[in-house]
Design a protein around this motif. Structure first.
Motif, PDB file in Angstrom:
ATOM      1  N   VAL A 173      -8.191   1.928   4.889  1.00  0.00           N
ATOM      2  CA  VAL A 173      -8.169   1.569   6.492  1.00  0.00           C
ATOM      3  C   VAL A 173      -7.919   0.026   6.628  1.00  0.00           C
ATOM      4  CG1 VAL A 173      -8.862   1.623   8.682  1.00  0.00           C
ATOM      5  CG2 VAL A 173      -8.961   3.691   7.293  1.00  0.00           C
ATOM      6  N   LYS A 174      -8.570  -0.743   5.990  1.00  0.00           N
ATOM      7  CA  LYS A 174      -8.547  -2.162   6.316  1.00  0.00           C
ATOM      8  C   LYS A 174      -7.366  -2.662   5.535  1.00  0.00           C
ATOM      9  CE  LYS A 174     -13.617  -2.971   6.399  1.00  0.00           C
ATOM     10  NZ  LYS A 174     -14.776  -3.394   5.700  1.00  0.00           N
ATOM     11  N   GLU A 175      -7.150  -2.176   4.285  1.00  0.00           N
ATOM     12  CA  GLU A 175      -5.873  -2.605   3.457  1.00  0.00           C
ATOM     13  C   GLU A 175      -4.495  -2.035   4.269  1.00  0.00           C
ATOM     14  OE1 GLU A 175      -3.623  -1.305  -0.506  1.00  0.00           O
ATOM     15  OE2 GLU A 175      -6.078  -1.695  -0.478  1.00  0.00           O
ATOM     16  N   ILE A 176      -4.554  -0.871   4.749  1.00  0.00           N
ATOM     17  CA  ILE A 176      -3.331  -0.532   5.619  1.00  0.00           C
ATOM     18  C   ILE A 176      -3.116  -1.283   6.949  1.00  0.00           C
ATOM     19  CG2 ILE A 176      -2.396   1.449   7.018  1.00  0.00           C
ATOM     20  CD1 ILE A 176      -3.855   3.326   4.965  1.00  0.00           C
ATOM     21  N   SER A 177      -4.208  -1.489   7.627  1.00  0.00           N
ATOM     22  CA  SER A 177      -4.036  -2.334   8.938  1.00  0.00           C
ATOM     23  C   SER A 177      -3.456  -3.789   8.545  1.00  0.00           C
ATOM     24  CB  SER A 177      -5.488  -2.667   9.514  1.00  0.00           C
ATOM     25  OG  SER A 177      -6.069  -1.379   9.859  1.00  0.00           O
ATOM     26  N   VAL A 178      -3.527  -4.293   7.566  1.00  0.00           N
ATOM     27  CA  VAL A 178      -2.969  -5.623   6.938  1.00  0.00           C
ATOM     28  C   VAL A 178      -1.409  -5.477   6.869  1.00  0.00           C
ATOM     29  CG1 VAL A 178      -2.904  -7.382   5.310  1.00  0.00           C
ATOM     30  CG2 VAL A 178      -5.028  -6.580   5.896  1.00  0.00           C
ATOM     31  N   CYS A 369      -5.163   8.720  -6.552  1.00  0.00           N
ATOM     32  CA  CYS A 369      -5.389   8.699  -5.056  1.00  0.00           C
ATOM     33  C   CYS A 369      -4.427   7.737  -4.491  1.00  0.00           C
ATOM     34  CB  CYS A 369      -6.757   8.684  -4.946  1.00  0.00           C
ATOM     35  SG  CYS A 369      -7.958   9.760  -5.447  1.00  0.00           S
ATOM     36  N   GLU A 370      -4.003   8.139  -3.344  1.00  0.00           N
ATOM     37  CA  GLU A 370      -2.963   7.096  -2.853  1.00  0.00           C
ATOM     38  C   GLU A 370      -2.827   7.276  -1.341  1.00  0.00           C
ATOM     39  OE1 GLU A 370       0.970   8.106  -4.465  1.00  0.00           O
ATOM     40  OE2 GLU A 370       1.010   9.852  -3.164  1.00  0.00           O
ATOM     41  N   TYR A 371      -2.305   6.316  -0.605  1.00  0.00           N
ATOM     42  CA  TYR A 371      -1.747   6.357   0.707  1.00  0.00           C
ATOM     43  C   TYR A 371      -0.383   5.974   0.494  1.00  0.00           C
ATOM     44  CZ  TYR A 371      -2.225   1.202   1.008  1.00  0.00           C
ATOM     45  OH  TYR A 371      -2.212  -0.023   1.058  1.00  0.00           O
ATOM     46  N   VAL A 372       0.677   6.688   1.156  1.00  0.00           N
ATOM     47  CA  VAL A 372       2.039   6.354   1.148  1.00  0.00           C
ATOM     48  C   VAL A 372       2.638   5.223   2.075  1.00  0.00           C
ATOM     49  CG1 VAL A 372       4.321   7.614   0.898  1.00  0.00           C
ATOM     50  CG2 VAL A 372       2.153   8.364  -0.234  1.00  0.00           C
ATOM     51  N   VAL A 373       3.595   4.489   1.889  1.00  0.00           N
ATOM     52  CA  VAL A 373       4.184   3.498   2.766  1.00  0.00           C
ATOM     53  C   VAL A 373       5.658   3.841   2.678  1.00  0.00           C
ATOM     54  CG1 VAL A 373       4.826   1.341   3.371  1.00  0.00           C
ATOM     55  CG2 VAL A 373       2.610   1.868   2.646  1.00  0.00           C
ATOM     56  N   VAL A 374       6.104   4.509   3.775  1.00  0.00           N
ATOM     57  CA  VAL A 374       7.661   5.009   3.673  1.00  0.00           C
ATOM     58  C   VAL A 374       8.433   3.734   4.374  1.00  0.00           C
ATOM     59  CG1 VAL A 374       9.439   6.447   4.224  1.00  0.00           C
ATOM     60  CG2 VAL A 374       6.925   7.380   3.497  1.00  0.00           C
ATOM     61  N   ASN A 375       9.301   2.932   3.999  1.00  0.00           N
ATOM     62  CA  ASN A 375      10.039   1.937   4.685  1.00  0.00           C
ATOM     63  C   ASN A 375      11.290   2.593   5.018  1.00  0.00           C
ATOM     64  OD1 ASN A 375       8.393  -0.401   4.194  1.00  0.00           O
ATOM     65  ND2 ASN A 375       8.734   0.081   2.088  1.00  0.00           N
ATOM     66  N   LEU A 376      11.656   2.804   6.186  1.00  0.00           N
ATOM     67  CA  LEU A 376      12.712   3.549   6.811  1.00  0.00           C
ATOM     68  C   LEU A 376      13.865   2.138   7.271  1.00  0.00           C
ATOM     69  CD1 LEU A 376      11.407   5.943   9.324  1.00  0.00           C
ATOM     70  CD2 LEU A 376      11.899   6.319   6.935  1.00  0.00           C
TER      71      LEU A 376
END
Length: 379
Positions: A173-178, A369-376
């Motif tokens: 969560v901290k990493e994503i907030s950045v 294990c991952e979270y995904v970042v989708v750049n539109l």
């Protein structure tokens, strides 16, 4: 994918899984015989068969009550078989070198089980470490429908506070907030049957702290409402209140417009192919502006053909864990399931995440294990 096709793929999966189970059982019977022979355990024909069958039954019972042991046994069988094949090929190809010292040592290491145990121990260790490492996976989706760029984060299958320590999710969560995403989508199975009420409330409270511009949106997975247990730790109402109290928007067979330019559609879970209880994609899309970039958020990667025909631009899903335990991911792919990664159906992109955690066992020997970042990106 329509309901009949989904059911057919499910039946194919069960058939392939059954064949694989029979193969592994026969393989284990054969490997036990090889070990008996190597260690000089001499039995008559019928005693040999009876002892091997008895061992298989005993180990099967232990695996039933202690699933993690079963995972180790499966890996032992698969690795042993691969090693036997490799040794056979090496002996045939380099038969003139069979009597050399190195060749004898190699055969002893392979057929005594020492090499197998060593490899599987390493695989299990790496698999356990793999479960606590959550990585970022990025995709780029181009569209003429967009006038500006967006960064979307997909989080799915956290199975909070079960086989993975909550600290891993908190660090994520901290990493994503950045990254400061424009909005965040939670693709289901955030919690499950083994999640306590307190941990469930904490999960959504933690996820709600992700910094973003346009909100956090959630759809149900097949585990969130704890359908696979008679001893629930929270009710559906308590789940919904915890989600909404955290400022997260639930999308259950409805759509919303984000920043006047994106349509975000949330589907109720398909419940293992029984889709009669949820609305169709067509009905959920009614009233939406069809000229806008449309994203469908569906826990399971289903209804792909239907959504593509309806003009959906992007589908985001999870559920599969990319197999998690080798070789389940390969079996998923053979059965026709969208297992992991990026797919294309007509003009629609489909992204299937392996999830931020695993399920059932504290080990991941396939996928990550991952979270995904989708750049539109506007085209």
């Amino acid at each position: 994918m329509n309901q009949k096709l989904f059911k057919f793929c499910e039946e194919i999966y069960m058939f392939v899984f059954g064949i694989a189970l029979l193969f592994l059982t026969a393989d284990f019977y054969w490997l036990l015989g090889k070990l008996f022979s190597f260690y000089g355990m001499k039995f008559n024909k019928w005693s040999n068969c009876a002892i091997r069958i008895l061992l298989i039954v005993v180990i099967g019972i232990i695996c039933f009550y202690w699933g993690f042991f079963g995972i180790i046994i499966i890996h032992l069988m698969v690795v042993s078989t691969i090693i036997e094949i490799v040794v056979l090929l090496v002996e045939r190809i380099f038969r003139l070198q069979q009597n050399k010292k190195i060749g004898r040592i190699l055969r002893i290491a392979c057929r005594s089980g020492i090499l197998t145990v060593g490899i599987v121990s390493l695989v299990v260790f790496i698999g356990c470490m793999n479960m606590v490492q959550i990585t970022k996976t990025e995709y780029i989706v181009l569209s003429e429908k967009l006038s500006t760029d967006y960064r979307v984060v997909l989080i799915t299958d956290t199975h909070y506070d079960t086989i993975q320590k909550p600290e891993a999710i908190k660090d994520m969560v901290k990493e994503i907030s950045v990254l400061q995403p424009d909005f965040v989508v939670l693709g289901g199975d955030i919690v499950e049957e083994n999640t306590s009420k307190e941990a469930m409330e904490e999960a959504f409270r933690v996820l709600s702290t992700i910094k973003n511009r346009f909100g956090i949106y959630y759809v149900y997975g097949n585990h969130d409402r704890q359908p696979y247990t008679e001893k629930r730790t929270y009710t559906d109402d308590e789940l919904n209140k915890a989600i909404e109290a955290s400022g997260i928007t639930i999308l259950k067979d409805r759509h919303i417009t984000v920043n006047q330019e994106l349509v975000l559609v949330g589907r109720d879970d398909a419940a293992w192919g029984n889709q009669s209880m949820r609305a169709s994609s067509e009905n959920v899309l009614k009233g939406s502006k069809r000229n806008l970039f449309t994203i469908i958020l569906d826990h399971q990667p289903v209804d792909i053909e239907e959504n593509a025909k309806l003009g959906v631009d992007l589908q985001l899903s999870g559920h599969t864990h990319a197999g998690q335990i080798f070789p389940i991911g390969f079996l998923n792919s053979l059965s026709g399931t969208l297992n992991y990664g990026e797919y294309k159906q007509g003009n629609m992109k489909v992204i299937v995440s392996s999830g931020a955690a695993g399920w059932g066992f504290p080990i991941r020997t396939q996928g990550k294990c991952e979270y995904v970042v989708v750049n539109l990106e506007s085209q």
